[in-house]
Design an enzyme around this catalytic site. Sequence first.
Site, PDB file in Angstrom:
ATOM      1  N   ASN A 183      13.005  -3.898  -1.125  1.00  0.00           N
ATOM      2  CA  ASN A 183      12.165  -2.749  -1.497  1.00  0.00           C
ATOM      3  C   ASN A 183      11.278  -2.254  -0.358  1.00  0.00           C
ATOM      4  O   ASN A 183      10.467  -1.355  -0.550  1.00  0.00           O
ATOM      5  CB  ASN A 183      11.346  -3.054  -2.772  1.00  0.00           C
ATOM      6  CG  ASN A 183      10.187  -3.999  -2.528  1.00  0.00           C
ATOM      7  OD1 ASN A 183       9.913  -4.374  -1.384  1.00  0.00           O
ATOM      8  ND2 ASN A 183       9.508  -4.393  -3.586  1.00  0.00           N
ATOM      9  N   LYS A 184      11.441  -2.821   0.848  1.00  0.00           N
ATOM     10  CA  LYS A 184      10.564  -2.426   1.963  1.00  0.00           C
ATOM     11  C   LYS A 184      11.019  -1.106   2.599  1.00  0.00           C
ATOM     12  O   LYS A 184      12.091  -0.599   2.308  1.00  0.00           O
ATOM     13  CB  LYS A 184      10.520  -3.540   3.012  1.00  0.00           C
ATOM     14  CG  LYS A 184       9.975  -4.872   2.464  1.00  0.00           C
ATOM     15  CD  LYS A 184       8.551  -4.736   1.971  1.00  0.00           C
ATOM     16  CE  LYS A 184       7.894  -6.062   1.657  1.00  0.00           C
ATOM     17  NZ  LYS A 184       8.402  -6.712   0.433  1.00  0.00           N
ATOM     18  N   ASN A 185      10.175  -0.597   3.515  1.00  0.00           N
ATOM     19  CA  ASN A 185      10.460   0.679   4.178  1.00  0.00           C
ATOM     20  C   ASN A 185      11.759   0.609   4.963  1.00  0.00           C
ATOM     21  O   ASN A 185      12.450   1.615   5.132  1.00  0.00           O
ATOM     22  CB  ASN A 185       9.285   1.004   5.114  1.00  0.00           C
ATOM     23  CG  ASN A 185       9.278   2.441   5.581  1.00  0.00           C
ATOM     24  OD1 ASN A 185       9.945   3.293   4.989  1.00  0.00           O
ATOM     25  ND2 ASN A 185       8.549   2.717   6.641  1.00  0.00           N
TER      26      ASN A 185
END
Length: 373
Positions: A183-185
Amino acid sequence: MTQAFLPFTRPSIDRATIDAVVKVLESGWITSGPKVQAFEAALSEVCGGRPVRAFNSGTATLEVALRLAGVKPGDEVITTPLTWVATANVILEVGATPVLVDVDPATRNIDLGRLEAAITPATRALMPVDLAGLPVDRDRLYDIANRHRLRVVEDAAQSFGASWNGRPIGSFGDFVSFSFHANKNLTTSEGGALVLPADIDPKLCERLRLQGVQRFADGGMEVDVLGGKWNLTDIAAAIGLGQLPYLAEFTERRRHLARRYFDLIDRGLDLELPPADFESCNWHMFQPLLPEGVERGAFIAAMKEQAIGVGVHYPALHLFGLYRKLGWQEGDFPHAERIGRRTVTLPLFPAMADADVDRVCQALPIALTKSRR
Ligand SMILES: Cc1ncc(COP(=O)(O)O)c(C=O)c1O
């Protein structure tokens, strides 16, 4: 017509990246190899040419950073109670003592105004967290660290692509730890990277990453430190390499969507919005706080009924059983507790359409009405 479910996050993986992963799978070499090396070189470019080593999680990076910083049993490490529990868990993992300092209610990051009072002769390192991708004030942080001769392990798990005074997070400072969880950038599915300061030998970092093993040209090997099993695979690195060219675009898109939330959320709903920072923050998450009197579980259910996913990141960690057993209790960190009780993560990810933000904003009043106690 029923609407498609809108999750709170979803990675953007393009066709070329999928093809690159397939090529790795077909290559006969699927664990750490040339793709990891290429990924590390590309990450180093983002981080101002500093040495970067890739890991299989942002938890492993933090633990290795603490070990490299010389944190030992008996040492204290200062961090925030409002973070993913990994941040404090790794302090326990190396046998040190977490010392928690409440957050600033405006930034939701560790309150640097209170941090100095928590420093003792046993303090070895500071571990700030850039919650939701909003950077902790690096000028104040390093001023404190330098005056007290403390190491810093920046838990920048959520702030890859963010910046401080125009400089990318990771391009300066002491240890900087990133997570590339889904779910990170930027994602590698699971993974992380550690940016190393100049006084640390990257070879030692590599040994700690993989069983402490040192290999020699003649095929021999030696083990003289205890290492873990934390290497990234080439499969994961191929995903990261496919993601990196999009970093600026992802960050811009996240900022745009966050701005749209600010434009469209009805202020009469009494949601407490996060700081409106569209320069430094990468908007890893968009997290309003629910008004007093709204039951969070009912709110999440009411959003789900409208086909919208809502997450919770995070309850204050000192109220987890493990940490209560270590002596913390309700009331210790009132700001973190209040935010932890009321925070919700609304959908925000690069592939989201502007119309999706509009849809969320239309769903909010309905869900809030349904979930009032
Ligand atoms: C603030 C923070 N620290 C550490 C981590 C751990 O990263 P990982 O899940 O890659 O181990 C995360 C991951 O969510 C995080 O958000």
